[in-house]
Scaffold this motif. Structure first.
Motif, PDB file in Angstrom:
ATOM      1  N   TYR A 282       5.578  10.463   0.413  1.00 49.54           N
ATOM      2  CA  TYR A 282       5.276  10.223  -0.983  1.00 49.54           C
ATOM      3  C   TYR A 282       6.344  10.798  -1.923  1.00 49.54           C
ATOM      4  O   TYR A 282       6.098  10.990  -3.103  1.00 49.54           O
ATOM      5  N   HIS A 283       7.500  11.081  -1.393  1.00 57.02           N
ATOM      6  CA  HIS A 283       8.519  11.691  -2.239  1.00 57.02           C
ATOM      7  C   HIS A 283       9.819  10.898  -2.143  1.00 57.02           C
ATOM      8  O   HIS A 283      10.000  10.098  -1.271  1.00 57.02           O
TER       9      HIS A 283
ATOM     10  N   GLY B  39       0.808  -1.209   0.000  1.00 60.76           N
ATOM     11  CA  GLY B  39       0.000   0.000   0.000  1.00 60.76           C
ATOM     12  C   GLY B  39       0.836   1.252   0.000  1.00 60.76           C
ATOM     13  O   GLY B  39       0.585   2.203  -0.759  1.00 60.76           O
ATOM     14  N   ARG B  40       1.854   1.294   0.856  1.00 60.16           N
ATOM     15  CA  ARG B  40       2.724   2.472   0.911  1.00 60.16           C
ATOM     16  C   ARG B  40       3.491   2.648  -0.396  1.00 60.16           C
ATOM     17  O   ARG B  40       3.697   3.759  -0.882  1.00 60.16           O
ATOM     18  N   LEU B  41       3.917   1.539  -0.971  1.00 57.37           N
ATOM     19  CA  LEU B  41       4.626   1.597  -2.249  1.00 57.37           C
ATOM     20  C   LEU B  41       3.717   2.195  -3.330  1.00 57.37           C
ATOM     21  O   LEU B  41       4.128   3.073  -4.103  1.00 57.37           O
ATOM     22  N   ALA B  42       2.475   1.717  -3.380  1.00 52.33           N
ATOM     23  CA  ALA B  42       1.532   2.211  -4.389  1.00 52.33           C
ATOM     24  C   ALA B  42       1.203   3.680  -4.166  1.00 52.33           C
ATOM     25  O   ALA B  42       1.105   4.461  -5.127  1.00 52.33           O
ATOM     26  N   LEU B  43       1.028   4.082  -2.916  1.00 53.22           N
ATOM     27  CA  LEU B  43       0.743   5.482  -2.614  1.00 53.22           C
ATOM     28  C   LEU B  43       1.899   6.380  -3.036  1.00 53.22           C
ATOM     29  O   LEU B  43       1.697   7.446  -3.617  1.00 53.22           O
TER      30      LEU B  43
ATOM     31  N   GLY C  36       4.653 -15.670  -5.580  1.00 54.05           N
ATOM     32  CA  GLY C  36       4.249 -14.963  -4.377  1.00 54.05           C
ATOM     33  C   GLY C  36       4.647 -13.509  -4.389  1.00 54.05           C
ATOM     34  O   GLY C  36       4.946 -12.922  -3.353  1.00 54.05           O
ATOM     35  N   ASP C  37       4.653 -12.885  -5.589  1.00 52.49           N
ATOM     36  CA  ASP C  37       5.023 -11.475  -5.669  1.00 52.49           C
ATOM     37  C   ASP C  37       3.798 -10.584  -5.462  1.00 52.49           C
ATOM     38  O   ASP C  37       2.713 -11.057  -5.126  1.00 52.49           O
ATOM     39  N   MET C  38       3.947  -9.285  -5.699  1.00 54.47           N
ATOM     40  CA  MET C  38       2.889  -8.319  -5.414  1.00 54.47           C
ATOM     41  C   MET C  38       1.987  -8.015  -6.598  1.00 54.47           C
ATOM     42  O   MET C  38       1.075  -7.198  -6.487  1.00 54.47           O
TER      43      MET C  38
END
Length: 471
Positions: A470-471, A51-55, A207-209
């Motif tokens: 996010y930066h 989630g954090r990666l996508a955000l 088993g990846d994302m």
């Protein structure tokens, strides 16, 4: 049956299910349950690693809508994005906890595509709560009908129905919200979405994302298709059965016309939706329940000599994973989930982490878990999803437990109290209790809501994200 009539029949059933006079209170209530489940999971998913990666990938100044009063909501965050970007991100977040809803006959997860698409479209058009719910009911109808028409062949070909069928369903939901089910727009939006839908099951071996991305992409495609169809863009109405359509290209030619065109005397298909209790692949849930029931009779888990898990073909193909190196992999492994259930006696969402699978006792026991495909269990599909677990210890001998359908299926539904308890568990790291009560109230009152502002506000945390998140 001539070519255009199949898409016409799908659009007709979609519109009929979505109509308030036809949907009925049961369908509306189920839609609200699905909304609460998905929204809470997405809010909680915003704090997961994926989630954090996508955000971070989206919430840079170059993507965000500048004003808080414009754009569409991101569940669990204060930022706002364009309709398609918001739908895509919310769909991904909704799948991040691996606990979102599904349909066993359609072999996929409608909520992560349909609900974010309907939400973004409703916010973009200032639609009412009732129209939002109608879009969801219609989207689930499409997912169920198309998914059942081409599966399990579609899945066996390596395609991810949540992404392929999900895109068509998301387009239907978005169009119902935007254009109140205008037939031409509905047909063309679904055809356009089907033309560019995608998603492969290769993640199941690694088993990846990527699985999280698939559902979000379906939501994004659906919104884009709905807006394009609204402006007059046409799609191939033969996308399901044409020479180069989905059945031919993605399901080895399998297409059960009756699943799409025939009336269902049991009512809207959203009533066939299941809700998960465990954050793992649905094909592991029967075995998990069986293992949890056996654990009560085991004197010492450390004495377990062997564990035999007997399942149907699809479960064996997707979830026979003795070696995993990630949380997504563990949550799709019958060996690891059954071993964790036996060791911990709990596989609830509250304790979700890779740590519980890396536990030395779990890893050791997983090496003694054998997954076996039992062809006799295939005969029970799709009416049930059976699993049989046999545990052998020196003191108790061999004990056996079998589960035909795991909890959360329509035949074994969760109560509203159980659903709200799960939802609170999912998002309690983001919302405080008062905020969650407002969220629950907003969902419960959707039928009379003039807009989705109350729902969006309740799903927004009070705190601002950190300056460097996010930066």
């Amino acid at each position: 049956m001539n070519t255009p009539s199949l898409m016409s029949a799908l659009a007709a059933h979609c519109s009929e299910a979505a109509a308030p006079s036809q949907g009925g209170s049961a369908a509306v209530q189920r839609a609200k349950e699905c909304v609460l489940d998905l929204v809470a999971l997405a809010i909680g998913g915003s704090r997961t690693e994926v989630g954090r990666l996508a955000l971070r990938s989206k919430l840079s100044r170059s993507f965000q809508v500048d004003s808080d009063s414009t754009g569409c909501s991101i569940l669990g965050e204060r930022a706002r994005l364009s309709p398609s970007d918001a739908a895509g991100l919310n769909g991904l977040l909704g799948h991040a906890l691996q606990c979102d809803d599904g349909m066993r006959r359609a072999h996929g997860h409608p909520g992560i595509a349909v609900i974010p698409a309907a939400l973004a479209s409703a916010e973009a058009s200032a639609a009412s709560g009732r129209r939002f719910l109608s879009g969801i009911i219609g989207g689930y109808e499409v997912f169920a009908r198309v998914g059942a028409a081409i599966n399990p062949e579609h899945l066996s070909q390596g395609f991810h129905p949540s992404g392929t069928v999900g895109a068509i369903a998301a387009a239907a939901a978005a169009t119902l919200v935007l254009d109140d089910g205008a037939v031409k727009a509905l047909e063309n939006a679904m055809a356009l979405a089907g033309s560019v839908s995608g998603g492969l099951m290769e993640y199941s071996h690694y088993g990846d994302m990527s699985s999280y991305f698939v559902g979000g992409n379906a939501a994004r495609i659906g919104v884009d298709a709905a807006f394009l169809a609204r402006e007059g863009m046409a799609g191939p109405l033969t996308i399901l059965e044409g020479k180069y359509g989905m059945a031919a290209a993605m399901a080895n030619g399998a297409l059960r016309h009756a699943e799409i065109a025939s009336p269902d005397p049991h009512g809207p298909k959203i009533l066939q939706t299941y809700t998960k209790l465990f954050s793992s692949c649905r094909h592991t849930h029967g075995a998990i329940e069986a293992a949890l029931s056996l654990r009560k009779a085991i004197h010492s888990v450390d004495e377990v000599e062997t564990v035999r898990v007997e399942v149907y073909r699809i479960a064996a193909d997707e979830c026979d994973r003795p070696v995993v190196t990630s949380l997504p992999g563990a949550e799709s492994s019958l060996q690891l989930t059954v071993a964790a259930a036996l060791v911990h006696g709990d596989l609830s969402l509250a304790e979700r982490s890779y740590t519980r699978y890396r536990d030395e006792r779990v890893r050791a026991l997983a090496q003694r878990v054998v997954v076996v495909h039992d062809p006799t269990l295939d005969e029970a599909l799709p009416e049930s999803r059976p699993a049989r677990v046999l545990v052998t210890t020196p003191s108790e001998g061999t004990m056996k437990a079998e589960v035909d359908l795991p909890r959360g299926e329509p035949e074994r539904p969760l109560s509203w109290g159980e659903l709200t308890a799960k939802a609170w568990t999912a998002c309690s790291d983001v919302l405080d209790r008062d905020q969650f009560v407002r969220l629950e109230d907003a969902v419960a009152s959707l039928e009379t809501a003039t807009s989705l502002r109350q729902l969006a506000d309740a799903a927004t945390p009070c705190r601002q994200p950190g300056a460097n998140e996010y930066h």
